[in-house]
Every structure is written in C-alpha cells, then in structure tokens.
Write a protein that holds these residues in place. Structure first.
Motif, short mmCIF file in Angstrom:
data_model
loop_
_atom_site.label_atom_id
_atom_site.label_comp_id
_atom_site.label_asym_id
_atom_site.label_seq_id
_atom_site.Cartn_x
_atom_site.Cartn_y
_atom_site.Cartn_z
N GLY A 174 1.10 -1.25 -0.21
CA GLY A 174 0.13 0.23 -0.19
C GLY A 174 0.87 1.34 -0.19
N GLN A 175 1.89 1.58 1.05
CA GLN A 175 2.43 2.59 0.30
C GLN A 175 3.23 2.28 -0.08
OE1 GLN A 175 3.10 4.81 3.58
NE2 GLN A 175 4.10 5.64 1.96
N TYR A 176 3.51 1.54 -1.38
CA TYR A 176 4.79 1.21 -2.69
C TYR A 176 3.51 2.51 -3.13
CZ TYR A 176 7.29 0.86 -6.60
OH TYR A 176 7.65 0.79 -7.70
N VAL A 177 2.96 1.89 -3.58
CA VAL A 177 0.98 2.01 -4.13
C VAL A 177 1.22 3.33 -4.06
CG1 VAL A 177 -0.40 2.26 -5.29
CG2 VAL A 177 0.50 0.24 -4.32
N ASN A 178 1.42 4.46 -2.91
CA ASN A 178 1.56 5.87 -2.60
C ASN A 178 2.44 6.46 -3.26
OD1 ASN A 178 -1.18 5.26 -1.20
ND2 ASN A 178 -0.34 5.04 1.07
N ASP A 179 3.23 6.22 -3.09
CA ASP A 179 4.60 6.17 -3.62
C ASP A 179 4.47 7.07 -4.56
OD1 ASP A 179 5.53 6.84 -0.81
OD2 ASP A 179 6.70 5.07 -0.98
N MET A 180 3.93 6.08 -5.42
CA MET A 180 4.06 6.00 -6.90
C MET A 180 3.20 7.15 -7.75
SD MET A 180 6.43 3.88 -8.25
CE MET A 180 7.37 4.82 -7.21
N GLY A 181 2.52 7.59 -6.93
CA GLY A 181 0.75 8.31 -7.27
C GLY A 181 0.24 8.08 -6.88
N GLY A 182 -0.37 6.74 -6.42
CA GLY A 182 -1.88 6.15 -6.10
C GLY A 182 -2.52 5.37 -7.40
N VAL A 183 -3.42 4.69 -7.41
CA VAL A 183 -3.78 3.52 -8.54
C VAL A 183 -4.17 3.73 -9.21
CG1 VAL A 183 -5.80 1.51 -8.32
CG2 VAL A 183 -5.06 2.22 -5.91
N SER A 184 -4.14 5.52 -9.67
CA SER A 184 -4.43 5.94 -10.97
C SER A 184 -3.40 5.83 -11.58
CB SER A 184 -5.13 7.18 -10.82
OG SER A 184 -4.32 7.77 -10.34
N LYS A 185 -2.09 5.57 -11.17
CA LYS A 185 -1.29 5.75 -12.47
C LYS A 185 0.03 5.30 -12.19
CE LYS A 185 -0.61 10.73 -11.20
NZ LYS A 185 0.17 13.06 -11.28
N PHE A 186 0.04 3.63 -10.42
CA PHE A 186 0.99 2.86 -10.79
C PHE A 186 0.52 2.30 -11.41
CE2 PHE A 186 0.82 -1.39 -8.76
CZ PHE A 186 2.37 -1.86 -8.95
N VAL A 187 1.71 1.13 -12.27
CA VAL A 187 1.72 0.15 -12.90
C VAL A 187 2.28 -0.66 -12.76
CG1 VAL A 187 2.63 -0.17 -15.45
CG2 VAL A 187 1.62 2.44 -14.96
N LEU A 188 2.13 -2.49 -12.93
CA LEU A 188 3.18 -3.28 -12.29
C LEU A 188 3.93 -3.23 -13.53
CD1 LEU A 188 -0.09 -5.93 -12.03
CD2 LEU A 188 1.80 -5.20 -10.52
N THR A 189 5.45 -3.43 -13.02
CA THR A 189 6.15 -3.83 -13.70
C THR A 189 6.61 -5.22 -14.03
OG1 THR A 189 7.73 -4.56 -11.95
CG2 THR A 189 7.56 -2.18 -12.34
N ASP A 190 7.22 -5.52 -15.02
CA ASP A 190 7.34 -6.94 -15.22
C ASP A 190 7.97 -7.80 -14.16
OD1 ASP A 190 6.53 -6.95 -17.47
OD2 ASP A 190 8.39 -6.32 -18.36
N ASP A 191 9.06 -7.69 -13.26
CA ASP A 191 10.08 -8.08 -12.49
C ASP A 191 8.39 -8.17 -11.49
OD1 ASP A 191 12.12 -8.24 -13.60
OD2 ASP A 191 12.25 -6.37 -12.06
N MET A 192 7.51 -7.38 -11.21
CA MET A 192 6.16 -8.05 -10.09
C MET A 192 5.57 -8.79 -10.40
SD MET A 192 5.66 -3.86 -9.00
CE MET A 192 5.97 -2.92 -8.41
N ILE A 193 4.94 -8.94 -11.50
CA ILE A 193 4.26 -9.93 -12.22
C ILE A 193 4.66 -11.71 -12.13
CG2 ILE A 193 3.11 -11.22 -14.44
CD1 ILE A 193 3.47 -7.60 -15.47
N GLU A 194 6.42 -11.12 -12.96
CA GLU A 194 6.94 -12.91 -12.43
C GLU A 194 6.65 -12.66 -10.97
OE1 GLU A 194 8.41 -14.85 -14.95
OE2 GLU A 194 7.01 -13.39 -16.01
N SER A 195 7.41 -12.29 -10.47
CA SER A 195 7.53 -12.73 -8.84
C SER A 195 5.47 -13.29 -8.49
CB SER A 195 7.80 -11.85 -8.19
OG SER A 195 8.68 -10.88 -8.49
N MET A 196 5.02 -12.55 -8.87
CA MET A 196 3.40 -12.98 -8.30
C MET A 196 3.36 -14.63 -8.54
SD MET A 196 1.22 -9.85 -8.03
CE MET A 196 1.54 -8.91 -10.16
N LYS A 197 3.48 -14.76 -10.26
CA LYS A 197 2.97 -15.93 -10.78
C LYS A 197 4.44 -17.00 -10.16
CE LYS A 197 2.71 -14.16 -16.08
NZ LYS A 197 3.61 -14.62 -17.37
#
Length: 278
Positions: A219-242
């Motif tokens: 949640g803190q990371y999403v806020n630091d990125m400018g909120g939900v509207s500006k947050f973009v998932l990176t490829d590293d995040m997607i691979e980690s979740m998979k």
C-alpha cells in the motif's frame, strides 16, 4: 478508608473534584511530544503554564540543556562510550580514540592494526565533501540528477564503483540511508498503526505478521507511485507473483498427495469403523 471486619476487605471511599487548568494547547500534528515535556516540566517544578508557549523555542531550550549537561565525548570510545584506555586506536583526524575490540566487533578490520586510523565519522565527512569535487561518469551523473527521492540518490551513490573497483561513497550513503529511516515525528508510526487497525480486524485476526507487513508495504509503495490511477505493474512484479502462485500450488498439491497416501494406507476395517462412528 475503613475496614470491614466480617469480610476482611478494605472499604475505600474515594472522593474527587473535577477541575480544569488553563494551559497552552497543541495546534499542529507534530509537536505533541514537546507539549507533553512542557506539561511535565511545569507540573513537576510547580510552575505556571505560559499561555504564549512556543514549541520551537522550547525545542531549542531542551537542545541547549542536553548539550550543557551531556558528557564530553572527547574522552570516551567512539563505539562503546567507555573511558577505559586499554588497547586503543586514535583517529588521525578527529583525535578521538576507539577500542580495538570495538573495531573488531563493529566492522571487519585487519588484525595487524596500527596505533592510529581514520574513524568512520571522519570518513563520512570526507566522503560528503568529496561528492562535490568528484567527477562522476556522465551516465551516473544523469542518474543522480534525475533521482526523485533522497533514498534513490543514496542508493546510486552506494552502488557506484570507480575504475579501480572501489566504493568511494559507501560510508556516507549508508549513514544517510540510516538517518532517512528515522521518522522525524510520531505522526508516521501513528498513521501506520491506524492503517494496521483497519487491515487486521476481529474478523481477520489470524493474519500473520508476514502477510500484514506485505500489505502495508504494498500500500505504501502504491501511494509513493502516485496512487492507484498512476501505479503500473512492472514485469518483475508480475513474474514474482507468478512464481509465488506456482510455489503455492505445488505446495498444496504435495500436501494433498501426502494426505491421500496416508489415507490409502489405512486398513479397510478402520475406514468402516470411522464411517460407522460418523
């Protein structure tokens, strides 16, 4: 206060009277500790409250008091603050000393030490002054100029290695990162406790510490990125979740296989008895 002889219990009759005291009130969200110290100072020393109390002025008074009453640091070890002078190494810059055992515990040093060495405080100061004079490569310089956060700037300094394979700014960057981890007020941890209370409720009281920590950090990371509207998932995040999902499915499948194997090993008579009992 009286004593009941039949039950051998004390009968305490309290009496109190409500009253109010004119005192200065806090008007912001970060000076609560200063006001508490001022209240304790006035009550403990039986002083009248000043309705024109200025927390910034009181902060300076507390700082002067600490400096005036603190121990002189020139005659104590840089690491353990002891005054013993057994097996010491003197800093060639600040002329303060440190115990050899403290140096060996605090960081990896060469056992073949000398009687003089530059302390870490001096190294931090030298590295800080050297940042302005050092000519960084164009690529590193652009990264430093475009760093949006202080910690990003410090991480770039910490990771930089010169042509000789030496980290020139490791001490000052680590020191700055350690300082940035300290909240400048108690508003941040109190806000974190409030968010934690919204997440871990009575209906979700079995949330583990690891899961709760992950939710708060995400949640803190999403806020630091400018909120939900500006947050973009990176490829590293997607691979980690998979990867996490795959490991969880494999672990669950393995657990079910073990349970099925244990169930198959049970005799038929035992299964019939369990079925009859149900």
């Amino acid at each position: 206060m009286s004593k009941d002889m039949t039950t051998n219990n004390l009968q305490i009759n309290w009496s109190y009277e409500a009253f109010t005291i004119d005192k200065p009130l806090q008007k912001d969200a970060y000076n609560c500790g200063v006001f508490v110290m001022y209240y304790m100072d006035c009550i403990g020393n039986e002083k009248q409250f000043d309705m024109n109390f200025d927390p910034q002025v009181y902060r300076k008074e507390v700082a002067k008091l600490l400096i005036r009453e603190s121990q002189c640091m020139k005659d104590v070890c840089l690491y353990c603050f002891s005054q013993r002078r057994t097996e010491t190494i003197f800093c060639i810059s600040c002329q303060r000393f440190a115990h050899v055992r403290c140096l060996l515990q605090g960081r990896a040093v060469n056992p073949t030490y000398t009687t003089s060495e530059t302390c870490k405080l001096t190294k931090i100061n030298e590295e800080w002054r050297f940042i302005i004079e050092y000519k960084f490569p164009e690529k590193i310089l652009n990264k430093l100029k475009t760093a949006e956060q202080c910690d990003d700037f410090c991480f770039i300094l910490n990771d930089y290695i010169d042509e000789n394979g030496k980290k020139l700014f490791q001490n000052v960057s680590n020191f700055a990162l350690s300082v940035l981890c300290i909240p400048n007020a108690n508003a941040a941890p109190e806000r974190l406790w409030s968010v934690q209370g919204f997440i871990k409720t009575k209906l979700r009281n079995k949330l583990s510490f690891e899961v709760l920590r992950a939710i708060l950090l995400a949640g803190q990371y999403v806020n630091d990125m400018g909120g939900v509207s500006k947050f973009v998932l990176t490829d590293d995040m997607i691979e980690s979740m998979k990867k996490l999902r795959t490991e969880k499915i494999k672990s669950r499948s393995k657990s079910n296989t073990v349970q099925q194997s244990e169930y198959n090993n049970v005799s038929l008579s035992t299964k019939l008895k369990e079925a009859c009992n149900v």
